[in-house]
Design a protein around this motif. Structure first.
Motif, PDB file in Angstrom:
ATOM      1  N   GLY A  17       0.819  -1.141  -0.073  1.00 19.92           N
ATOM      2  CA  GLY A  17      -0.131  -0.150   0.199  1.00 19.92           C
ATOM      3  C   GLY A  17       0.781   1.358  -0.034  1.00 19.92           C
ATOM      4  N   GLY A  18       1.987   1.320   0.765  1.00 17.70           N
ATOM      5  CA  GLY A  18       2.623   2.630   0.749  1.00 17.70           C
ATOM      6  C   GLY A  18       3.473   2.621  -0.535  1.00 17.70           C
ATOM      7  N   THR A  19       3.856   1.465  -1.060  1.00 14.03           N
ATOM      8  CA  THR A  19       4.601   1.545  -2.412  1.00 14.03           C
ATOM      9  C   THR A  19       3.538   2.239  -3.527  1.00 14.03           C
ATOM     10  N   PHE A  20       2.404   1.513  -3.680  1.00 17.20           N
ATOM     11  CA  PHE A  20       1.245   2.304  -4.569  1.00 17.20           C
ATOM     12  C   PHE A  20       1.136   3.769  -4.238  1.00 17.20           C
ATOM     13  N   ALA A  21       0.822   4.098  -3.061  1.00 17.33           N
ATOM     14  CA  ALA A  21       0.642   5.428  -2.706  1.00 17.33           C
ATOM     15  C   ALA A  21       1.910   6.452  -2.938  1.00 17.33           C
ATOM     16  N   LEU A  22       3.279   5.902  -2.942  1.00 23.42           N
ATOM     17  CA  LEU A  22       4.446   6.851  -3.219  1.00 23.42           C
ATOM     18  C   LEU A  22       4.530   6.838  -4.628  1.00 23.42           C
ATOM     19  N   ILE A  23       4.216   5.929  -5.340  1.00 22.95           N
ATOM     20  CA  ILE A  23       4.720   6.031  -6.834  1.00 22.95           C
ATOM     21  C   ILE A  23       3.905   7.042  -7.505  1.00 22.95           C
ATOM     22  N   PRO A  24       2.609   7.558  -7.240  1.00 20.96           N
ATOM     23  CA  PRO A  24       1.980   8.605  -8.008  1.00 20.96           C
ATOM     24  C   PRO A  24       2.605   9.768  -7.741  1.00 20.96           C
ATOM     25  N   ILE A  25       2.880   9.918  -6.279  1.00 22.03           N
ATOM     26  CA  ILE A  25       3.289  11.240  -5.695  1.00 22.03           C
ATOM     27  C   ILE A  25       4.839  11.290  -6.146  1.00 22.03           C
ATOM     28  N   VAL A  26       5.762  10.322  -6.166  1.00 18.70           N
ATOM     29  CA  VAL A  26       7.159  10.318  -6.827  1.00 18.70           C
ATOM     30  C   VAL A  26       7.055  10.833  -8.165  1.00 18.70           C
ATOM     31  N   GLY A  27       5.826  10.012  -8.933  1.00 21.90           N
ATOM     32  CA  GLY A  27       5.926  10.451 -10.479  1.00 21.90           C
ATOM     33  C   GLY A  27       5.533  11.801 -10.750  1.00 21.90           C
ATOM     34  N   VAL A  28       4.485  12.104 -10.129  1.00 25.56           N
ATOM     35  CA  VAL A  28       4.012  13.642 -10.227  1.00 25.56           C
ATOM     36  C   VAL A  28       4.942  14.754  -9.959  1.00 25.56           C
ATOM     37  N   ALA A  29       5.715  14.297  -8.809  1.00 28.21           N
ATOM     38  CA  ALA A  29       6.680  15.293  -8.389  1.00 28.21           C
ATOM     39  C   ALA A  29       7.855  15.486  -9.214  1.00 28.21           C
ATOM     40  N   SER A  30       8.369  14.138  -9.869  1.00 24.85           N
ATOM     41  CA  SER A  30       9.217  14.295 -10.887  1.00 24.85           C
ATOM     42  C   SER A  30       8.837  14.815 -12.198  1.00 24.85           C
ATOM     43  N   TYR A  31       8.076  14.592 -12.774  1.00 21.81           N
ATOM     44  CA  TYR A  31       7.319  15.317 -13.923  1.00 21.81           C
ATOM     45  C   TYR A  31       7.441  16.796 -13.615  1.00 21.81           C
ATOM     46  N   HIS A  32       6.744  17.128 -12.854  1.00 19.64           N
ATOM     47  CA  HIS A  32       6.450  18.787 -12.545  1.00 19.64           C
ATOM     48  C   HIS A  32       7.733  19.313 -12.053  1.00 19.64           C
TER      49      HIS A  32
END
Length: 753
Positions: A206-221
């Protein structure tokens, strides 16, 4: 306690799995010890469990050794159904218990890991909140974006690194304190039938799936933001304020910084980010240069950036350009210059390949070497045609076959001429002309052109002081010189003050030491050398041909004339200067007089300030020294200098005879005699003067010793006069005058030498 069997022996008491689970589900120190304890579970009593909780007991190896001794062979423990010694005698099994080793402490329970978990949690929550806020907020703030797209992802990454780092440090410390502790990294065995492991797996997934979009969005932006104009121009406000302000008022205001400074491709992206990291550190340490050096030498080739939108073969033809100037007189006299710029192009289907853009449309290539970091001094140019033949043009007087001067060989591209397409700082002359031509400043105000430029070029320590100084300068001038206008049309004066302030805010940045002189603009040749870096007529190839210096090579002037009583008829012709340029003045570059600031007075004394002062018996720095004036100081310059004639001794002697008609014999050869005497006096002074007095003597030589031979004789008779003058010399006035006379020169400079 053991239970009696049919044979009369007692067996070890076996605990139920539920009873053993709390005891053996914890990690132990040794796998062999765990096996031994499971086989001898009857030896574990409540007393042993209490000793375990209290940290008592022997080491794990001593327990294993004792267990082996009790087995009888010293190697393997006794069978599970074998009764321990003394069991048949009615002794309780807890009387000789097998102590259990100490429980290993949890390695995740440390300050670093807990701090990392806290950072991950807080950064994740804040980033989600920031993302939601940025979706609904209509206003973008560069400093908030720095926090959201750079700082928060960095904190999140730091927390993710801190979690395993804390576990490693804690385990390493435990191993150093007690070598019997188990190794940190043991084979991981996942048993999903265990509720605890299932719970841990759920948290991990659950923590991994929660962090993946956060890290992905943060990296892109974060990637997009660091490439944005908001980050480049406004995040470091004080450093990049000059470039950002000029960019906002440029034709490329809707083109992002990265499109020109980075372009496409990973290699230049990585290079720019590494360079940007160094720049951020320089800003953080406050060690960045002031002003920021021009980026012209490190820019990506224009073929990979500019030509994505502009291509050199596109045919433009001739473009009509109107330039409006206002004189620095009382009426601000308007003067219009209409010309056709021969932009040309290289597309033969649209017209003949010619014009300015032919530099880039040629099938061959043009290369050059510049000896300064701003690429203003170019002594060596090479043209290679499509057949491989080359022509080398040099302005340093050396043969084309000699080795080129030191420096990087650069290929000519768009940026060598269009070097300020988005970051141009207008000179005071140009900016005030634009405001007057667009009626933003009232042209009926007397001397507004002259006074506005004078107010702008004054040195100010900061912008606030400039705002006060500009108002005081203009209001004082009109209040004292034109009180009627001050009383009747004060609104126009106040509006002019606001407009001049606006010019200053757009083009002057004292905190970064930036103004129009900091970064020369190579388009044109009015306020900087520009085209004349190569097209000045001194670059000659091996065949003796020079790079064209003719005006009509690049532009054609349209001069208004009156034909048969009809005004406003346009006729093609040469450029007509408002002041007649003769002699050596015709060879001067435009930027020698048109500095962009306060222009010189349009007479001889306006440029040749040292010559005028020397004729009158002084120089800046001679305030405490009395020197005789030249006997002919009261005559106009053209009494001796005829700019339409060559500057030869015979021509000067002929001018002397215009006044001394009855002294023809004494006048013959007088220029040669004066030259010889001047050389002798200079040599005598140089031999007697100290090294610190030589600069002032050089100024006298540049002013022309023949302009006041009487003063030179007085100095030679008493060298102490020059020493006292040198001690009180005004360095600032000397530097300014030295620059002026070096640009304009004196006809007697080489003669006196």
């Amino acid at each position: 306690m053991g239970t009696p069997s049919d044979t009369g022996t007692s067996l070890p008491r076996i605990r139920s799995p539920k009873t053993l689970r709390p005891l053996f589900s914890r990690p132990v120190l040794d796998r062999e010890l765990l096996t031994s304890l499971r086989k001898h579970s009857g030896c574990v009593s409540n007393a042993n469990r209490d000793r375990w909780k209290n940290g008592a007991g022997r080491t794990s190896m001593s327990i294993v050794k004792e267990s082996r001794k009790r087995s009888g062979d010293g190697k393997t423990p006794p069978p599970a159904n074998e009764a321990p010694a003394g069991a048949g005698d009615g002794q309780a099994s807890h009387e000789t218990p097998l102590p259990v080793g100490r429980r290993r402490k949890p390695v995740w329970n440390n300050v670093i890991t807990l701090a990392g978990l806290f950072l991950v949690l807080m950064a994740g929550l804040l980033f989600v909140s920031f993302a939601l806020f940025s979706l609904v907020s209509p206003v973008a703030n560069p400093y908030v974006d720095v926090v959201g797209y750079v700082v928060l992802p960095g904190v999140l990454l730091l927390g993710l690194i801190a979690v395993p780092l804390g576990i490693f440090v804690k385990s390493w410390r435990l191993r150093r304190r007690d070598p019997t502790q188990a190794l940190l990294f043991r084979p991981v065995v996942m048993d999903l039938s265990d509720p605890q492991q299932r719970r841990a797996a759920k948290i991990l997934v659950g923590g991994t799936f929660a962090l993946i979009p956060i890290v992905g969005v943060a990296s892109y932006h974060g990637y997009k933001y660091t490439d944005s104009t908001s980050f480049c121009a406004y995040a470091c406000h004080s450093v990049m304020e000059p470039q950002a302000t000029a960019y906002e008022h440029s034709p490329h205001a809707r083109v992002s910084c990265s499109e020109c400074h980075i372009g496409e491709g990973a290699s230049w992206f990585v290079r720019s980010k590494l360079s940007g990291t160094r720049q951020v550190l320089a800003v953080w340490r406050n060690s960045f240069p002031r002003p920021i050096p021009p980026a012209i030498q490190n820019l990506r080739p224009a073929r990979e950036t500019c030509e994505r939108c502009h291509w050199p073969k596109k045919f433009y033809g001739a473009q009509l350009q109107e330039i409006v100037h206002f004189a620095a007189d009382e009426t601000n006299t308007r003067r219009e210059i209409d010309m056709l710029l021969k932009i040309g192009g290289g597309d033969e289907t649209m017209g003949r390949p010619e014009g300015i853009h032919l530099h880039m449309a040629l099938a061959g290539r043009i290369e050059y070497i510049a000896t300064d970091d701003k690429l203003q001094h170019i002594p060596w140019v090479r043209y290679v045609d499509e057949a491989g033949r080359e022509w080398i043009y040099r302005s340093d007087g050396l043969p084309s076959s000699d080795p080129p001067p030191e420096g990087q060989v650069r290929r000519l591209d768009c940026m060598d001429c269009h070097n300020r397409p988005a970051h141009k700082f207008r000179s005071p002359q140009e900016a005030v002309d634009v405001y007057l031509s667009t009626a933003r400043i009232d042209t009926t105000l007397p001397y507004i052109k002259r006074e506005a430029v004078a107010a702008l070029v004054k040195p100010y320590p900061d912008v606030e002081s400039a705002m006060i100084g500009i108002r005081e300068h203009l209001t004082t001038f009109y209040r004292e010189k034109y009180p009627d206008i001050w009383e009747a049309d004060r609104a126009s004066v106040n509006l002019a003050v606001d407009r001049v302030r606006d010019i200053y805010r757009r083009n002057f940045f004292p905190q970064m030491q930036v103004d129009w002189r900091t970064y020369p603009d190579n388009i044109g040749h009015l306020y900087s050398p520009g085209c004349f870096r190569c097209h000045e007529g001194r670059h000659v190839n091996q065949e003796g041909k020079a790079i064209s210096h003719a005006c009509n090579t690049c532009h054609l002037f349209l001069n208004p004339v009156t034909v048969e009583g009809k005004p406003n008829v346009i006729q093609k012709g040469e450029f007509v200067h408002p002041y007649k340029l003769q002699g050596s003045h015709r060879a001067l570059q435009c930027s020698a007089c048109h500095t962009g600031g306060t222009g010189p007075v349009p007479d001889c004394a306006g440029c040749h300030t040292d010559v005028t002062a020397w004729r009158n018996g002084g120089l800046p720095g001679f305030a405490d020294v009395s020197l005789p004036p030249d006997p002919m100081a009261g005559l106009d310059c053209d009494a001796c200098h005829d700019l339409s004639e060559p500057a030869t001794p015979a021509a000067y002697e002929a001018r002397c005879l215009d006044c001394h008609e009855d002294e023809e014999e004494p006048m013959e050869g007088i220029i040669g005699r004066w030259r010889g005497e001047a050389r002798s006096l200079l040599a005598r002074l140089r031999a007697k003067l100290d090294p610190q007095d030589q600069p002032l003597l050089d100024r006298i030589r540049r002013a022309g010793t023949l302009h006041n031979l009487s003063a030179l004789r007085a100095l030679a008779s008493d060298p102490g006069l020059l020493h006292r003058a040198s001690a009180t010399q005004n360095e600032a006035g000397s530097a300014a005058s030295k620059t002026t006379d070096r640009e304009h020169g004196s006809e007697h400079q080489t003669e006196a030498e």
